[in-house]
Motif scaffolding. Structure first.
Motif, PDB file in Angstrom:
ATOM      1  N   ASP A  79      16.270  56.068  75.818  1.00  0.00           N
ATOM      2  CA  ASP A  79      15.782  54.608  76.411  1.00  0.00           C
ATOM      3  C   ASP A  79      16.670  54.325  77.153  1.00  0.00           C
ATOM      4  O   ASP A  79      16.963  54.518  77.871  1.00  0.00           O
ATOM      5  N   PRO A 115      24.389  63.626  73.563  1.00  0.00           N
ATOM      6  CA  PRO A 115      23.239  62.418  73.833  1.00  0.00           C
ATOM      7  C   PRO A 115      23.679  61.799  72.670  1.00  0.00           C
ATOM      8  O   PRO A 115      24.203  62.034  72.128  1.00  0.00           O
ATOM      9  N   MET A 116      22.404  60.219  72.441  1.00  0.00           N
ATOM     10  CA  MET A 116      22.301  59.559  71.942  1.00  0.00           C
ATOM     11  C   MET A 116      21.607  59.784  70.456  1.00  0.00           C
ATOM     12  O   MET A 116      20.034  60.492  71.023  1.00  0.00           O
ATOM     13  N   TYR A 117      21.904  60.208  69.123  1.00  0.00           N
ATOM     14  CA  TYR A 117      21.256  60.297  68.244  1.00  0.00           C
ATOM     15  C   TYR A 117      21.081  59.721  67.392  1.00  0.00           C
ATOM     16  O   TYR A 117      21.827  59.290  66.627  1.00  0.00           O
ATOM     17  N   TYR A 118      19.119  58.489  67.077  1.00  0.00           N
ATOM     18  CA  TYR A 118      20.157  57.296  66.029  1.00  0.00           C
ATOM     19  C   TYR A 118      21.018  56.480  66.654  1.00  0.00           C
ATOM     20  O   TYR A 118      21.679  55.514  65.665  1.00  0.00           O
TER      21      TYR A 118
HETATM   22  C1  LIG Z   1      17.468  62.990  66.886  1.00  0.00           C
HETATM   23  C2  LIG Z   1      17.384  62.864  67.337  1.00  0.00           C
HETATM   24  C3  LIG Z   1      17.992  61.592  67.715  1.00  0.00           C
HETATM   25  C4  LIG Z   1      17.785  60.512  68.608  1.00  0.00           C
HETATM   26  N1  LIG Z   1      17.853  59.230  68.744  1.00  0.00           N
HETATM   27  C5  LIG Z   1      17.595  58.560  70.035  1.00  0.00           C
HETATM   28  C6  LIG Z   1      18.281  56.837  70.280  1.00  0.00           C
HETATM   29  O1  LIG Z   1      18.654  56.513  68.919  1.00  0.00           O
HETATM   30  N2  LIG Z   1      18.062  56.321  71.382  1.00  0.00           N
HETATM   31  C7  LIG Z   1      17.319  57.128  72.518  1.00  0.00           C
HETATM   32  O2  LIG Z   1      16.933  56.273  73.422  1.00  0.00           O
HETATM   33  N3  LIG Z   1      17.209  58.524  72.425  1.00  0.00           N
HETATM   34  C8  LIG Z   1      17.213  59.324  71.272  1.00  0.00           C
HETATM   35  N4  LIG Z   1      16.786  60.073  71.346  1.00  0.00           N
HETATM   36  C9  LIG Z   1      16.620  60.717  72.580  1.00  0.00           C
HETATM   37  C10 LIG Z   1      17.425  62.139  73.303  1.00  0.00           C
HETATM   38  O3  LIG Z   1      19.176  61.154  73.047  1.00  0.00           O
HETATM   39  C11 LIG Z   1      17.319  62.633  74.453  1.00  0.00           C
HETATM   40  O4  LIG Z   1      16.560  63.526  74.341  1.00  0.00           O
HETATM   41  C12 LIG Z   1      19.165  63.259  74.801  1.00  0.00           C
HETATM   42  O5  LIG Z   1      18.528  63.316  76.666  1.00  0.00           O
HETATM   43  C13 LIG Z   1      18.349  64.676  74.123  1.00  0.00           C
HETATM   44  O6  LIG Z   1      19.820  65.273  74.871  1.00  0.00           O
HETATM   45  P1  LIG Z   1      19.313  66.659  73.671  1.00  0.00           P
HETATM   46  O7  LIG Z   1      18.884  67.327  74.815  1.00  0.00           O
HETATM   47  O8  LIG Z   1      21.008  67.084  74.638  1.00  0.00           O
HETATM   48  O9  LIG Z   1      19.717  66.939  72.382  1.00  0.00           O
HETATM   49  C14 LIG Z   1      17.457  60.862  69.951  1.00  0.00           C
HETATM   50  C15 LIG Z   1      16.581  62.765  70.166  1.00  0.00           C
HETATM   51  C16 LIG Z   1      16.980  63.301  68.936  1.00  0.00           C
HETATM   52  C17 LIG Z   1      16.413  64.761  69.314  1.00  0.00           C
END
Ligand SMILES: Cc1cc2nc3c(=O)[nH]c(=O)nc-3n(C[C@H](O)[C@H](O)[C@H](O)COP(=O)(O)O)c2cc1C
Length: 123
Positions: free
Chosen positions: A68, A29-32
Motif C-alpha cells: 500500500d 515485509p508488512m503482513y496484515y
Molecule cells: C500474507 C501477506 C500479507 C500482506 N499484508 C499486507 C498489508 O497488510 N498491507 C500491505 O500494504 N501489503 C501487504 N502485503 C504485501 C507485502 O507487504 C508486499 O508484497 C511485500 O513486498 C512482500 O514482501 P516479501 O516478498 O518479502 O514477502 C502482504 C503480503 C502477504 C504475502
C-alpha cells in the motif's frame, strides 16, 4: 529466562551473535499490518536472553516494505519497533520504510535500496 533455550535449532547459532552485536537490523515485509511471523519468531526467542541483551548499549535499525502507499498503515509496525527497542534499551540508528512495494523485485525500481545503503554507511 537467561538459561539455555529449550529449543535447540538455528537460533542457537544466532544467539551468540545477537549477544555480541553492536547493532541489530530488524527487516520485514508488512503482513496484515504487522511484522512477518518469521521475524516475530526470532524476536520471541530474545526472551531466554533478555538479561544479556537488555540495556547492552546496542543500536538498531528497522527496514520494512509494503504494498500500500498509505503512510499511516506503517505506524503499527514502527510503533512496535520503537516500543521493542525502548524496552531493550537499544538506540534507534534509523529506519527505511518502503511503501508501494508489492511484487517480487519491485524494490529494485525504487530509491529504498540506496536509502538502506546510505543508512548502513552512516553507522
Ligand atoms: C500474507 C501477506 C500479507 C500482506 N499484508 C499486507 C498489508 O497488510 N498491507 C500491505 O500494504 N501489503 C501487504 N502485503 C504485501 C507485502 O507487504 C508486499 O508484497 C511485500 O513486498 C512482500 O514482501 P516479501 O516478498 O518479502 O514477502 C502482504 C503480503 C502477504 C504475502
Amino acid at each position: 529466562m537467561n538459561g539455555p533455550c529449550i529449543y535447540d535449532d538455528d537460533f542457537s547459532k544466532l544467539r551468540p551473535k545477537l549477544i555480541e552485536a553492536d547493532l541489530v537490523a530488524f527487516v520485514s515485509p508488512m503482513y496484515y499490518f504487522g511484522f512477518s511471523s518469521q521475524l516475530k519468531r526470532v524476536i520471541d526467542r530474545f526472551y531466554a536472553i533478555n538479561g544479556q541483551i537488555k540495556g547492552a548499549s546496542k543500536k538498531a535499525v528497522f527496514m520494512m516494505a509494503y504494498a500500500d502507499t498509505s503512510k499511516s498503515e506503517a505506524e503499527a509496525m514502527t510503533a512496535h519497533y520503537k516500543t521493542l527497542i525502548k524496552y531493550l534499551g537499544w538506540k534507534d540508528a534509523g529506519m527505511v520504510i518502503a511503501p508501494g512495494v508489492w511484487t517480487a523485485g519491485s524494490i529494485k525500481n525504487t530509491k529504498y535500496g540506496e536509502d538502506a545503503y546510505k543508512l548502513g554507511k552512516s553507522i
